[in-house]
Structures are given as structure tokens and as C-alpha cells.
Design a protein around this motif. Structure first.
Motif, PDB file in Angstrom:
ATOM      1  N   PRO A 122      -6.551 -29.427 -37.558  1.00 28.02           N
ATOM      2  CA  PRO A 122      -5.993 -28.204 -37.200  1.00 28.02           C
ATOM      3  C   PRO A 122      -5.151 -27.536 -38.146  1.00 28.02           C
ATOM      4  O   PRO A 122      -4.506 -28.194 -38.969  1.00 28.02           O
ATOM      5  N   TYR A 124      -2.167 -26.298 -38.262  1.00 27.06           N
ATOM      6  CA  TYR A 124      -0.730 -26.657 -38.563  1.00 27.06           C
ATOM      7  C   TYR A 124      -0.492 -27.823 -39.352  1.00 27.06           C
ATOM      8  O   TYR A 124       0.542 -28.150 -39.866  1.00 27.06           O
ATOM      9  N   TYR A 137      -1.527 -36.546 -44.020  1.00 21.37           N
ATOM     10  CA  TYR A 137      -2.125 -37.483 -43.384  1.00 21.37           C
ATOM     11  C   TYR A 137      -3.779 -37.727 -43.470  1.00 21.37           C
ATOM     12  O   TYR A 137      -4.368 -38.611 -43.386  1.00 21.37           O
ATOM     13  N   ARG A 172       9.479 -47.908 -31.312  1.00 20.14           N
ATOM     14  CA  ARG A 172       8.923 -46.667 -30.542  1.00 20.14           C
ATOM     15  C   ARG A 172       7.936 -47.208 -29.587  1.00 20.14           C
ATOM     16  O   ARG A 172       7.873 -46.750 -28.371  1.00 20.14           O
ATOM     17  N   GLU A 194      -3.609 -43.593 -27.358  1.00 22.74           N
ATOM     18  CA  GLU A 194      -2.368 -43.044 -28.077  1.00 22.74           C
ATOM     19  C   GLU A 194      -2.977 -41.813 -28.642  1.00 22.74           C
ATOM     20  O   GLU A 194      -3.971 -41.928 -29.512  1.00 22.74           O
ATOM     21  N   ASN A 245      -9.196 -34.570 -32.363  1.00 24.51           N
ATOM     22  CA  ASN A 245      -8.088 -33.788 -32.244  1.00 24.51           C
ATOM     23  C   ASN A 245      -7.361 -33.725 -30.693  1.00 24.51           C
ATOM     24  O   ASN A 245      -8.153 -33.742 -30.047  1.00 24.51           O
ATOM     25  N   MET A 264       4.658 -37.200 -32.249  1.00 26.43           N
ATOM     26  CA  MET A 264       3.679 -36.525 -32.605  1.00 26.43           C
ATOM     27  C   MET A 264       3.704 -34.996 -32.103  1.00 26.43           C
ATOM     28  O   MET A 264       3.503 -34.081 -33.105  1.00 26.43           O
ATOM     29  N   GLU A 267       4.882 -32.389 -34.742  1.00 19.47           N
ATOM     30  CA  GLU A 267       4.295 -32.040 -36.093  1.00 19.47           C
ATOM     31  C   GLU A 267       2.812 -31.225 -35.370  1.00 19.47           C
ATOM     32  O   GLU A 267       1.885 -31.051 -36.028  1.00 19.47           O
TER      33      GLU A 267
HETATM   34  C1  LIG Z   1       5.115 -38.655 -37.042  1.00 23.10           C
HETATM   35  S1  LIG Z   1       3.303 -39.254 -37.090  1.00 23.10           S
HETATM   36  C2  LIG Z   1       3.158 -40.183 -35.638  1.00 23.10           C
HETATM   37  C3  LIG Z   1       3.411 -41.826 -35.838  1.00 23.10           C
HETATM   38  C4  LIG Z   1       3.093 -42.682 -34.883  1.00 23.10           C
HETATM   39  N1  LIG Z   1       2.835 -42.135 -33.396  1.00 23.10           N
HETATM   40  C5  LIG Z   1       4.194 -43.560 -34.671  1.00 23.10           C
HETATM   41  O1  LIG Z   1       4.741 -43.794 -33.454  1.00 23.10           O
HETATM   42  O2  LIG Z   1       4.577 -44.291 -35.514  1.00 23.10           O
HETATM   43  C6  LIG Z   1       2.624 -37.727 -36.341  1.00 23.10           C
HETATM   44  C7  LIG Z   1       1.165 -38.002 -36.345  1.00 23.10           C
HETATM   45  O3  LIG Z   1       0.220 -37.062 -35.281  1.00 23.10           O
HETATM   46  C8  LIG Z   1      -0.941 -36.653 -35.861  1.00 23.10           C
HETATM   47  N2  LIG Z   1      -1.428 -35.463 -35.301  1.00 23.10           N
HETATM   48  C9  LIG Z   1      -0.765 -34.238 -35.356  1.00 23.10           C
HETATM   49  N3  LIG Z   1      -1.462 -33.313 -34.373  1.00 23.10           N
HETATM   50  C10 LIG Z   1      -2.292 -33.878 -33.729  1.00 23.10           C
HETATM   51  C11 LIG Z   1      -3.500 -33.752 -33.304  1.00 23.10           C
HETATM   52  N4  LIG Z   1      -3.674 -32.479 -32.944  1.00 23.10           N
HETATM   53  N5  LIG Z   1      -4.492 -34.604 -32.884  1.00 23.10           N
HETATM   54  C12 LIG Z   1      -4.337 -35.800 -33.245  1.00 23.10           C
HETATM   55  N6  LIG Z   1      -3.026 -36.174 -34.082  1.00 23.10           N
HETATM   56  C13 LIG Z   1      -2.371 -35.195 -34.365  1.00 23.10           C
HETATM   57  C14 LIG Z   1      -0.817 -36.537 -37.300  1.00 23.10           C
HETATM   58  O4  LIG Z   1      -1.710 -36.674 -38.098  1.00 23.10           O
HETATM   59  C15 LIG Z   1       0.337 -37.797 -37.633  1.00 23.10           C
HETATM   60  O5  LIG Z   1      -0.445 -38.791 -37.960  1.00 23.10           O
END
Ligand SMILES: C[S@@+](CC[C@H](N)C(=O)[O-])C[C@H]1O[C@@H](n2cnc3c(N)ncnc32)[C@H](O)[C@@H]1O
Length: 379
Positions: A122, A124, A137, A172, A194, A245, A264, A267
Motif C-alpha cells: 500500500p 502509505y 518492511y 503486547r 494477526e 494487505n 499496526m 502505520e
Molecule cells: C509496528 S509493526 C507491528 C509489530 C507487531 N505487530 C508487534 O506487535 O510487534 C506494523 C506492521 O504493520 C504492517 N502493516 C501496515 N499496514 C498493513 C496492511 N495494510 N496490511 C498488512 N500489514 C500492514 C507493517 O508492514 C508492519 O510490519
């Protein structure tokens, strides 16, 4: 239980010394400088901006703070410390990269990360290198690359300064299960999903509570997912990782009993939020539960000094949706998606979940002592 795992990059004496310096610097800037920044705001900035239109107070305070020399020094050091961290961690991973990749392949040779055809990251997440992590990532140099996963894992062990479960970074995950058992004690999930799992820090913790259930975990980044797969294996846990996604999942309707995310949402983006909530609803079975854990930063409940600190992430740490997520009406978003029994609040952070937990309340606590959670049930 060991507080690390078999894939964590090794650190030499000099690397540890450099990383320890960065940890201390970050601690000093985070905790030590917050009182000084609050004083600067109260004494030099508020007299200039107070008493005008309240709606733009934060914006005016931020502009005025940015003119203050001590604040400029603080921001410069904050950004430099973050860049220094990625640089030091990246160098450490790169000098042992071949060995790490071989170890990862050995650990997860029989289970590949599932992918969907024509996957697009995506916008963003491609617009910036999230939290200044070079390559973010998803950048990969080959179809076996795990570098971004290794970098993220080692950096997380430093960034959280021991406050999220040391090298496992799993608090978490325990906290999410604690919430699930407190609010929905009758649910016995057979399968869970998740969203945004990165290297599986929370995923592994959750999986261990539901040994008879199937756990699926998705992210957009293949190198972090490959690393996650091998890391989970090294911890003796089997999880189904997939590149997906969260806005457009490929799972059929009513596939899961629990769908959750951990830090998540901040982000993603304003337009992604309703899509993600709708997908959570679609893939849950009737009676299924959604849980989104986020940073315990809710602007509406915070003093101006804390709002300014939070704004630093948005404006200077490449977390463009930080403020958006922390001001969004997440309860409304879940209700609009069709969820009932929706509640938001702060869940006490735990190192092990218990069915007797009473840790969910409306009382906001400090970061790492609690996490913001919004949850609900599909009717
Ligand atoms: C801060 S990290 C999460 C860390 C993990 N969940 C934890 O608890 O340690 C945020 C993650 O969300 C993912 N992410 C953001 N938007 C997403 C989307 N639309 N679909 C799947 N993953 C997504 C990012 O690629 C990133 O790996």
C-alpha cells in the motif's frame, strides 16, 4: 523460558558498546528531556500562543517550539539517535548476513511464506521509510532475503529498552490474550488471525496460549515474514505466515474466531482504517472477536506537552499516520463495520496472560505499562 531465540543477530563487544550508547542516548532524550521540554512549553511558548483559537493551539505551539533553540537541539538529537540505531543495527546484520539467511532457511525449509498474486504494497508504506528504517518492511534483494526482518528484530530489542519483553518483545502479545480472556472469557478460538505481524513478536506469544488452534499472521513485507517464519520455528511454534494487505484479505468470509492487530493501525492511513475494520468483520465468524491494540496515546486525553511529544513521531520520525490513528474514532469505526459490544480503554501490560485478569479500564497509564485497546464482537 529463554528471553531470546535462535535467529537473533549476534553482537560483538564493540557492537554491544555502540548499541548500549544508543540505548542510553535514547533514554536520556526520551525521559530526561521531557521535563525540560514541558518547562520550555509552559514558560516560553504558552505565553506567546495561549488565549487564541483553541483549535489551532497545538499547531501554533509546535511552530513556536520549533523556534526554540533547546527544542531544536532535542529534535536533532532524537532524529540522529534514531538514524544511528538503524545504521549500527544494519551494519551488525550485514556482517553476518549470509550466516543468518542460511540459519533461517534451515529453520523454515519446509514451510514457505504464502504469497498472493500481483501483490502491491500500500502507498502509505512506500511513501516513507517507516520510523526512518532504511528499506522499511518490504525491500528485498532476492527471493530468500530476510535482512529487513533481522534488522527490525535487533532494533526492536534496543528501541524498547527492555520495556516490551527484552529480546522476545512479546508483552503486547500477552496483553492481547489478557484482554481477550477478560472481555470475552467464553470464547475458545479454533483459529486466529494477526494483521501486521512484522517478525511475529506478538504472534508467537499468542500462539503459545492456543496450542490446539491454528494461527495465521499477515504482513505486507516478505523479508520480515520470512524472518518471522524461521524465528517462530526457532521458538518451537508453527504459524501460517502470508503476505497480505489487511485492507483486502484473501481469506474467505467467516474464517476466524479472533482477528487482532498490535500497533499496526498507526502505520496505515485514514482511508485504510474503514477498509481494515470491514475486512475484520468479513473474515470473522458470527460471535468472533476483533481486537486492535495501539500505543496508549489518545490526544483527546493528553496535556499539550504530551501531544507535542506525540507529534514528533508524525512530523520527524516518518510515522505520518501517528497523530491520525491517535485521534481517530476507532470505536465508531468498529461500530460502522458492524461490530457490537465495542469498548475502548487501556489494558495493563503483562508478561503472562491470566484468566483472572482485571486490567482493562478507562484509566490511561504510561507507555509500556499499558496499551490502548479497542475491541468488539461480530453479532
Ligand atoms: C509496528 S509493526 C507491528 C509489530 C507487531 N505487530 C508487534 O506487535 O510487534 C506494523 C506492521 O504493520 C504492517 N502493516 C501496515 N499496514 C498493513 C496492511 N495494510 N496490511 C498488512 N500489514 C500492514 C507493517 O508492514 C508492519 O510490519
Amino acid at each position: 523460558m529463554n528471553n531470546t531465540h535462535g535467529l537473533m543477530p549476534e553482537t560483538s563487544h564493540d557492537e554491544r558498546s555502540r548499541l548500549a550508547f544508543i540505548v542510553d542516548l535514547k533514554g536520556l532524550l526520551d525521559i530526561g528531556a521531557s521535563a525540560a521540554n514541558a518547562e520550555l512549553l509552559a514558560e516560553r511558548v504558552m505565553p506567546k500562543v495561549a488565549g487564541q483559537d483553541d483549535k489551532t493551539l497545538l499547531q501554533r505551539a509546535r511552530s513556536e517550539m520549533a523556534r526554540q533553540v533547546p527544542y531544536q537541539h532535542w529534535m536533532t538529537l532524537m532524529r540522529s539517535a534514531q538514524e544511528m540505531m538503524w545504521h549500527a543495527v544494519g551494519n551488525c546484520v550485514d556482517r553476518q548476513y549470509e550466516d543468518l539467511e542460511a540459519r533461517a532457511e534451515g529453520l523454515a525449509a519446509d514451510r514457505a511464506v504464502r504469497t498472493v498474486p500481483d501483490f502491491t504494497v500500500p502507498p502509505y508504506l512506500t511513501a516513507v521509510d517507516t520510523h526512518l528504517m532504511p528499506g522499511s518492511y518490504y525491500t528485498q534483494r532476492s527471493d530468500t532475503d530476510i535482512r529487513q526482518g533481522a534488522v527490525f528484530d535487533l532494533a526492536a530489542a534496543i528501541y524498547h529498552r527492555g520495556r516490551n519483553g527484552n529480546e522476545l518483545n512479546d508483552i503486547r502479545g500477552h496483553t492481547i490474550v489478557s484482554h481477550l480472556w477478560e472481555r470475552f472469557p467464553e470464547l475458545e478460538p479454533e483459529n486466529l488471525l494477526e494483521l501486521g505481524c512484522t517478525v511475529g513478536h506478538s504472534t508467537v506469544a499468542v500462539a503459545r496460549y492456543f496450542a490446539d488452534a491454528e494461527l495465521h499472521a499477515v504482513d505486507i513485507g516478505l523479508p520480515v515474514l520470512r524472518y518471522a517464519q524461521a524465528r517462530a520455528r526457532s521458538l518451537g511454534v508453527d504459524i501460517h505466515f502470508a503476505q497480505e494487505n489487511a485492507e483486502t484479505l484473501s481469506y474467505p468470509d467467516e474464517s476466524f474466531d479472533v482477528v487482532y492487530s498490535s500497533v499496526m493501525l498507526h502505520e496505515t492511513s485514514n482511508s485504510a482504517l474503514p477498509n481494515i475494520m470491514a475486512e475484520c468483520h468479513r473474515v470473522l465468524r458470527p460471535g468472533g472477536v476483533v481486537i486492535h491494540l495501539e500505543v496508549p496515546v489518545r490526544y483527546a486525553e493528553m496535556p499539550l506537552a504530551d501531544q507535542l511529544r506525540a507529534d514528533y513521531e508524525t512530523y520527524y520520525n516518518n510515522e505520518p499516520f501517528w497523530r491520525g490513528a491517535c485521534t481517530a474514532d476507532l470505536v465508531g469505526a468498529l461500530r460502522t463495520a458492524g461490530f457490537v459490544d465495542v469498548a475502548e480503554g487501556y489494558q495493563q501490560a503483562v508478561t503472562a496472560a491470566s484468566r483472572d485478569s482485571h486490567g482493562f479500564s478507562s484509566e490511561r497509564g504510561p507507555v509500556y505499562r499499558c496499551w490502548y485497546i479497542v475491541s468488539g464482537r461480530k453479532p
